[in-house]
Design an enzyme around this catalytic site. Structure first.
Site, PDB file in Angstrom:
ATOM      1  N   GLU A   1       6.052 -20.778  57.541  1.00 45.96           N
ATOM      2  CA  GLU A   1       5.871 -21.738  56.946  1.00 45.96           C
ATOM      3  C   GLU A   1       5.809 -22.760  58.078  1.00 45.96           C
ATOM      4  O   GLU A   1       6.746 -22.910  58.865  1.00 45.96           O
ATOM      5  CB  GLU A   1       6.937 -22.217  55.785  1.00 45.96           C
TER       6      GLU A   1
ATOM      7  N   GLU B   1       9.322 -26.799  62.412  1.00 50.74           N
ATOM      8  CA  GLU B   1       9.338 -28.194  61.788  1.00 50.74           C
ATOM      9  C   GLU B   1       9.486 -28.873  63.244  1.00 50.74           C
ATOM     10  O   GLU B   1      10.520 -28.282  63.853  1.00 50.74           O
ATOM     11  CB  GLU B   1      10.398 -28.441  60.586  1.00 50.74           C
TER      12      GLU B   1
ATOM     13  N   ASP C   1       0.432 -33.760  56.636  1.00 51.04           N
ATOM     14  CA  ASP C   1       0.081 -35.152  57.051  1.00 51.04           C
ATOM     15  C   ASP C   1      -1.442 -35.270  56.397  1.00 51.04           C
ATOM     16  O   ASP C   1      -2.315 -34.717  57.330  1.00 51.04           O
ATOM     17  CB  ASP C   1       0.454 -35.841  58.255  1.00 51.04           C
TER      18      ASP C   1
ATOM     19  N   LYS D   1      -6.851 -42.258  56.786  1.00 49.79           N
ATOM     20  CA  LYS D   1      -7.800 -42.978  57.386  1.00 49.79           C
ATOM     21  C   LYS D   1      -9.044 -42.204  58.026  1.00 49.79           C
ATOM     22  O   LYS D   1      -8.623 -41.351  58.846  1.00 49.79           O
ATOM     23  CB  LYS D   1      -7.233 -44.182  58.500  1.00 49.79           C
TER      24      LYS D   1
ATOM     25  N   ASP E   1      -1.398 -33.324  48.113  1.00 51.16           N
ATOM     26  CA  ASP E   1      -1.173 -34.213  46.812  1.00 51.16           C
ATOM     27  C   ASP E   1      -2.374 -35.154  47.345  1.00 51.16           C
ATOM     28  O   ASP E   1      -2.355 -36.218  46.315  1.00 51.16           O
ATOM     29  CB  ASP E   1       0.054 -34.919  46.832  1.00 51.16           C
TER      30      ASP E   1
ATOM     31  N   THR F   1       8.705 -29.367  44.955  1.00 52.62           N
ATOM     32  CA  THR F   1       9.466 -30.117  45.743  1.00 52.62           C
ATOM     33  C   THR F   1       9.870 -31.647  45.058  1.00 52.62           C
ATOM     34  O   THR F   1       9.311 -31.881  43.996  1.00 52.62           O
ATOM     35  CB  THR F   1       9.101 -30.474  47.115  1.00 52.62           C
ATOM     36  N   LYS F   2      11.222 -32.210  45.563  1.00 49.94           N
ATOM     37  CA  LYS F   2      11.482 -33.445  45.046  1.00 49.94           C
ATOM     38  C   LYS F   2      10.190 -34.440  45.251  1.00 49.94           C
ATOM     39  O   LYS F   2       9.666 -35.295  44.456  1.00 49.94           O
ATOM     40  CB  LYS F   2      12.794 -34.022  45.651  1.00 49.94           C
ATOM     41  N   PHE F   3       9.491 -34.471  46.395  1.00 49.86           N
ATOM     42  CA  PHE F   3       8.241 -35.259  46.631  1.00 49.86           C
ATOM     43  C   PHE F   3       7.281 -35.000  45.700  1.00 49.86           C
ATOM     44  O   PHE F   3       6.591 -36.095  45.134  1.00 49.86           O
ATOM     45  CB  PHE F   3       7.905 -35.024  48.150  1.00 49.86           C
ATOM     46  N   GLU F   4       6.954 -33.951  45.206  1.00 52.60           N
ATOM     47  CA  GLU F   4       5.933 -33.183  44.374  1.00 52.60           C
ATOM     48  C   GLU F   4       6.402 -33.752  42.930  1.00 52.60           C
ATOM     49  O   GLU F   4       5.568 -34.476  42.222  1.00 52.60           O
ATOM     50  CB  GLU F   4       5.684 -32.071  44.359  1.00 52.60           C
TER      51      GLU F   4
END
Length: 239
Positions: A69, A94, A144, A148, A180, A217-220
């Protein structure tokens, strides 16, 4: 634990131009828990960058399918996947040390023993450390998007990167991406579809439903509440 996190920039033809960061360093401060995890669990679960290819059987102490990952964030979903599949080996990369510390702490708390982590540029790790034809799965979740236009070239999913991943996958191995950001999903689809050797696992030849193997995920979850979409792409190495 050492850090040297530089990624190549590619021109319009996908050739490396010079070396710049493909991400922004947002190290932040380590919490006491993260610092404790890095000091105490990194010696067991951490992998330092090396110019030599890694031997996965030696690293994990067994022969088993390896999932890599890239950019695991705080590591919650990676730890969950490793815990749910003890018969597989997981390697996470990471670049942000607080995330590495959080992942180590979580893995220790959950008793996960089939996971190792690195804190280094994933492109360099792929080039130098990952043997060809060695991975069963490569996961890249919510990279990321560099939304732009002038920053699009910084997106990690470019033809050279996807070809590099292809060379590291075993025949039948899968490159699983999720984003996303719809424009990035379209970009990913265009890049992946252009490379001979990959087969899109989508029945409609675009996106796949989120597989149960990928935790939300929490973000998702927050994105879903705001009405944001998520696009999963899965491509198999077929040659």
């Amino acid at each position: 634990m050492k850090n040297d996190v530089i990624s190549p920039e590619f021109d319009e033809n996908g050739r490396p131009l010079r070396r710049i960061r493909s991400f922004v360093r947002r190290q932040g401060r380590l919490t006491k828990g993260q610092e404790h995890a890095l000091e105490n669990y990194w010696p067991v679960m951490g992998v330092e960058f090396s110019e030599a290819p890694v031997d996965f059987a030696t690293l994990f102490g067994r022969e088993a399918p390896v999932t890599l990952e890239i950019g695991f964030g705080m590591g919650a979903s990676l730890v969950a996947m490793a815990k749910a599949r003890p018969e597989q080996n997981f390697l996470g990369i990471e670049v942000h040390s607080p995330g590495v510390g959080a992942c180590l702490a979580s893995a220790h708390e959950e008793g996960v023993e089939n996971l190792h982590v690195m804190c280094h540029d994933a492109v360099e790790v792929l080039h130098k450390m990952i043997p060809d034809n060695s991975l069963s799965m490569v996961q890249l979740f919510f990279p990321d998007p560099w939304h732009k236009a002038r920053h699009n070239k910084r997106r990690i999913v470019q033809v050279p990167f996807a070809e590099l991943v292809l060379s590291k996958l075993k025949l039948g191995g899968v490159f699983h991406m999720a984003t996303d950001w719809e424009a990035y999903a379209e970009h990913m689809l265009e890049v992946m579809s252009s490379i001979d050797g990959y087969k899109n696992l989508s029945e409609s030849n675009d996106y796949v439903p989120r597989p149960e193997s990928r935790p939300v995920t929490k973000f998702e979850q927050r994105g879903h509440r705001l009405g944001h979409g998520v696009w999963d792409l899965m491509f198999e190495r077929v040659k």
